[in-house]
Scaffold this motif. Structure first.
Motif, PDB file in Angstrom:
ATOM      1  N   TYR A   1       4.426  -2.888   8.047  1.00 62.62           N
ATOM      2  CA  TYR A   1       4.605  -2.828   6.596  1.00 62.62           C
ATOM      3  C   TYR A   1       3.595  -1.818   6.071  1.00 62.62           C
ATOM      4  O   TYR A   1       2.388  -1.949   6.293  1.00 62.62           O
ATOM      5  CB  TYR A   1       4.365  -4.190   5.959  1.00 62.62           C
ATOM      6  CG  TYR A   1       5.335  -5.249   6.426  1.00 62.62           C
ATOM      7  CD1 TYR A   1       6.447  -5.585   5.663  1.00 62.62           C
ATOM      8  CD2 TYR A   1       5.129  -5.909   7.636  1.00 62.62           C
ATOM      9  CE1 TYR A   1       7.341  -6.549   6.096  1.00 62.62           C
ATOM     10  CE2 TYR A   1       6.021  -6.879   8.074  1.00 62.62           C
ATOM     11  CZ  TYR A   1       7.122  -7.194   7.301  1.00 62.62           C
ATOM     12  OH  TYR A   1       8.006  -8.154   7.743  1.00 62.62           O
TER      13      TYR A   1
ATOM     14  N   ARG B   1       6.074  -1.110   1.388  1.00 65.39           N
ATOM     15  CA  ARG B   1       5.705  -2.080   0.369  1.00 65.39           C
ATOM     16  C   ARG B   1       4.734  -1.417  -0.604  1.00 65.39           C
ATOM     17  O   ARG B   1       3.893  -0.619  -0.208  1.00 65.39           O
ATOM     18  CB  ARG B   1       5.009  -3.296   0.995  1.00 65.39           C
ATOM     19  CG  ARG B   1       5.907  -4.143   1.877  1.00 65.39           C
ATOM     20  CD  ARG B   1       6.916  -4.923   1.036  1.00 65.39           C
ATOM     21  NE  ARG B   1       7.704  -5.831   1.848  1.00 65.39           N
ATOM     22  CZ  ARG B   1       8.856  -5.500   2.449  1.00 65.39           C
ATOM     23  NH1 ARG B   1       9.334  -4.264   2.311  1.00 65.39           N
ATOM     24  NH2 ARG B   1       9.514  -6.393   3.146  1.00 65.39           N
TER      25      ARG B   1
ATOM     26  N   GLU C   1       2.872  -8.960  -2.117  1.00 70.87           N
ATOM     27  CA  GLU C   1       3.695  -7.792  -1.823  1.00 70.87           C
ATOM     28  C   GLU C   1       4.829  -7.696  -2.826  1.00 70.87           C
ATOM     29  O   GLU C   1       5.303  -8.688  -3.363  1.00 70.87           O
ATOM     30  CB  GLU C   1       4.254  -7.874  -0.397  1.00 70.87           C
ATOM     31  CG  GLU C   1       5.096  -9.107  -0.142  1.00 70.87           C
ATOM     32  CD  GLU C   1       5.657  -9.136   1.261  1.00 70.87           C
ATOM     33  OE1 GLU C   1       5.952  -8.071   1.802  1.00 70.87           O
ATOM     34  OE2 GLU C   1       5.825 -10.221   1.804  1.00 70.87           O
TER      35      GLU C   1
END
Length: 578
Positions: free
Chosen positions: A505, A542, A577
C-alpha cells in the motif's frame, strides 16, 4: 538492506569507544552516578530534578514550553522542584497515598509534566493517556489500571470522561487545569495554597512508578508496569544512546501519552540536566524548522513518520535557516528506512541514528551511537549492559543463532533496570515473554558479521511466499527509494499457489498521481531491487496509511481490512486510510 556505510569520527562523544565502554560497563556503576535517597531508596523525580537543584543548578532552564501561539514560557530546575512539590502536596491533601495511580489526560502543556513528576515524587504511579483518545480507550485503561486520580482539562473531561466516570469505581479525584466542571476540582487554587516544600517519598527501586499501555493485536490493551529503578536505564541510555550532556538544548517530539514521550521526553533529559523543548502544537514543517534553528537545538529525537513528512516537503522548505548547534539526531517508533538516514546526512550534514526498543523494555536497547559508523537501515548495536541475540524458538527450546544474517526472533538477556516488571493482572501473559533465559521481543531481526542488528518485522508480519521468507520492512524500504513514494505498508495475503503473496500500500508525494503507469513503474523498480520472488505482486495506492499515535504503520490493520478480519484493539489509531 544497503551496503552503504556513513563513516563517523566523533571523538568528543559520550561514548567515543563502543567496545571499551561495553567491556567496562556495569549497571551498578551506572546507578552510582545517581544520587539516590537515604537507605538505598531511589525515586525518579529526585534524580530528574532535586539532585540538580541541590548541586547548585536550580537556575538552569529545565523546560521551555512553546505554546501554539508561539509564546515561550521557561521553567528552571528550581521552578520544577517547587511546582512538583506543590502537586505532590495536593495529592497527599486529597487523600492519595503511595502506590495510588494518577492518570494524565492532557496535551503537551506544562501541567502534564509537573503532574508526572509530582506524582512520582509523592510515591504514586503515573499513567499517561493520549489526549486524542476517545471515551472507550480512556475507560478501558482507567478500569484495567484502577485509576485513583485524573488530571485533565475541562474540555477533555466534558467530551471524553464525564460520560464514563461512574464506570471507574476506583476514581477518587478529577483535577482540571483550566477551571472546574461539574464533578471535578480546579487544580490551580489547590496548587496556589499548597506548600512548595515536600519530602520525596522514600520509594524502593522495585516500587512501581510508571504504567504504560500498549495495544494488543486482539482484545484489550496491556498495562506495562515499570519501577523506579528504570531511571538508571533512562539516564544511561540518554547519555550513551542520545549523547545527552548537561546544558544541552534537547527536543523530543513525542507526546508523553507514548512511552517515548515519558522515558525520553521527560526523564532522560532531566536526569542528564538538559533543557527540554516542549512544543504544544502538532506537526508543521515550517514551525519545526523554526524550532530547530531558533531554539539552537543540540539533540533532536523524533519519529520516522515526521522525517518522511519533512522529506516530502523538500529541501526548499528549509529556506535560509541554518542549524549550526545541531549535533545529534535520532529516530524511534518504527524502523527508519535507509533513504531517511541518507537524507538526514545530505540535509543536515549528519545521519539520523535509528534505535530499537519497546514499551516492555522501558528504554533504548539497540542503537546507532554518535561515534559509531552508521549502516543506513540498521538498528545499530546493543547498549553496554545489554546482551542481545537472534534466537529460534521450538516449543520450550530456545537456540541462539550465531551465523551472520540468520533470521530469527530478537531476544535480550533479562535483568536491565528498565525491564517491565509485569503486565497488569496478566501474569501468565508476562511469563510467556521469557523462555530459555531470554526475553522474547516478538520482533524478527538479523545480526551481521560486524554485530549490527537489522529489523525484519514482527513475527506475525513475516511473509512466506513460494518458500521465501520475506520481511515487510525490506520491501517497504525498496519502494521508498522511488522518487514518487512517501510511505509504504506491506502485508502478505493468502495465495493458493505460493502460500502468500506480497501486497504493498503506497502513499505518494505531492505532485504524483496514482496512475496505472506509475503502478507498473513501481512494480518494475521493486523487481529490479528485490527480484521477482520478493517484489510485491500487487500495489494499491492510498492517500494515507493507518498509523498509531506513536507513528507506526498498522500492517495488521491493513491485513484485517483486506481480508475482512476483526481489527482488534485500534484505540491508538491516529490516522485512517482513505
Amino acid at each position: 538492506m544497503t551496503d552503504q556505510r556513513i563513516t563517523k569520527d566523533t571523538a568528543d562523544a559520550n561514548m567515543a569507544d563502543y567496545a571499551a565502554t561495553r567491556a567496562a560497563f556495569s549497571w551498578a556503576d551506572a546507578q552510582a552516578r545517581l544520587a539516590g535517597l537515604p537507605g538505598s531508596h531511589l525515586n525518579i523525580a529526585h534524580e530528574a530534578i532535586d539532585r540538580h537543584v541541590a548541586a547548585g543548578h536550580g537556575t538552569q532552564i529545565a523546560l521551555r514550553w512553546i505554546a501554539k501561539s508561539g509564546a515561550c514560557t521557561d521553567y528552571t530546575y528550581a521552578d520544577l522542584a517547587h511546582q512538583t512539590n506543590r502537586f505532590a502536596n495536593v495529592l497527599r491533601a486529597r487523600g492519595l497515598q503511595p502506590g495510588d495511580k494518577v492518570y494524565g489526560l492532557l496535551g503537551r502543556v506544562p501541567e502534564l509534566y509537573i503532574a508526572a513528576l509530582g506524582t512520582l515524587k509523592a510515591g504514586c504511579v503515573f499513567c499517561p493517556l493520549f489526549s486524542a483518545f476517545g471515551p472507550e480507550p480512556i475507560q478501558a485503561r482507567m478500569q484495567i489500571g484502577g485509576a485513583n486520580a485524573l488530571i485533565t482539562s475541562t474540555r477533555l473531561y466534558k467530551r471524553k470522561v464525564a460520560g464514563i466516570r461512574d464506570t471507574v469505581e476506583t476514581l477518587k479525584e478529577v483535577f482540571t487545569i483550566d477551571g472546574a466542571a461539574s464533578g471535578t476540582t480546579e487544580l490551580a487554587p489547590l496548587m496556589d495554597a499548597a506548600s512548595d516544600t515536600f519530602t520525596t517519598a522514600q520509594t524502593d527501586p522495585e516500587d512501581p512508578a510508571l504504567l504504560h499501555f500498549t495495544s494488543g493485536t486482539t482484545g484489550k490493551p496491556k498495562g506495562v508496569v515499570h519501577v523506579h529503578q528504570a531511571v538508571v536505564a533512562h539516564d544511561t541510555t540518554g547519555r550513551l544512546a542520545l549523547d545527552l550532556r548537561p546544558g544541552d538544548i534537547y527536543w523530543c517530539t513525542a507526546d508523553p501519552g507514548w512511552v517515548t514521550g515519558t522515558s525520553y521526553g521527560i526523564i532522560a533529559p532531566l536526569t542528564n540536566r538538559a533543557t527540554m523543548i516542549v512544543d504544544e502544537a502538532e506537526f508543521d514543517v515550517s514551525r519545526w524548522y523554526d524550532i530547530l534553528s531558533g531554539e539552537s537545538v543540540n539533540v533532536w529525537y523524533t519519529a520516522p513518520t515526521a522525517i518522511r513528512m519533512l522529506m516530502k516537503a523538500g529541501a526548499d522548505a528549509i529556506g535560509v535557516r541554518a542549524f549550526p548547534d545541531l549535533r545529534f539526531m535520532a529516530s524511534v517508533g518504527e524502523p527508519l528506512n535507509p533513504e531517511a538516514v541518507i537524507w538526514g546526512a545530505e540535509t543536515f550534514g549528519m545521519p539520523f541514528h535509528d534505535n530499537w526498543w519497546q514499551t516492555e523494555t522501558g528504554g533504548i536497547m539497540i542503537a546507532n551511537y554518535a561515534a559509531m559508523d552508521v549502516k543506513p537501515g540498521s538498528m545499530g548495536k546493543p547498549l553496554p549492559g545489554i546482551e542481545a541475540g537472534i534466537v529460534e524458538v521450538n516449543g520450550d527450546d530456545v537456540v541462539e543463532l550465531t551465523e551472520p544474517m540468520a533470521m530469527g526472533e530478537l531476544a535480550l538477556r533479562p535483568g536491565w533496570p528498565s525491564m517491565m516488571r509485569g503486565y497488569l493482572h496478566e501474569q501468565a501473559r508476562y511469563e510467556k515473554c521469557f523462555k530459555g533465559g531470554w526475553y522474547l521481543s516478538g520482533d524478527l531481526a538479523m545480526r551481521d558479521a560486524d554485530g549490527y542488528f537489522w529489523f525484519v518485522g514482527r513475527a506475525d508480519d513475516l511473509i512466506k511466499s513460494a518458500g521465501h521468507l520475506i520481511g515487510p520492512f525490506e520491501v517497504e524500504s525498496a519502494l521508498m527509494e522511488h522518487d514518487a513514494v512517501a510511505e509504504v505498508g506491506v502485508i502478505g495475503l493468502p495465495d493458493d499457489t505460493a502460500g502468500q503473496i506480497v501486497k504493498a500500500y503506497v502513499a505518494l508525494k505531492p505532485g504524483h498521481e496514482p496512475t496505472e503507469d506509475l503502478r507498473l513503474d513501481l512494480m518494475g523498480h521493486a523487481r529490479k531491487r528485490l527480484g521477482p520472488a520478493v517484489a510485491p505482486k500487487e500495489i494499491a495506492f492510498r492517500q494515507n496509511l493507518p498509523k498509531t499515535r506513536s507513528s507506526k504503520i498498522m500492517r495488521r490493520l491493513l491485513k484485517a481490512r483486506e481480508m475482512g478480519l476483526p481489527e482488534g484493539d485500534i484505540s491508538t489509531l491516529e490516522s485512517d486510510e482513505t
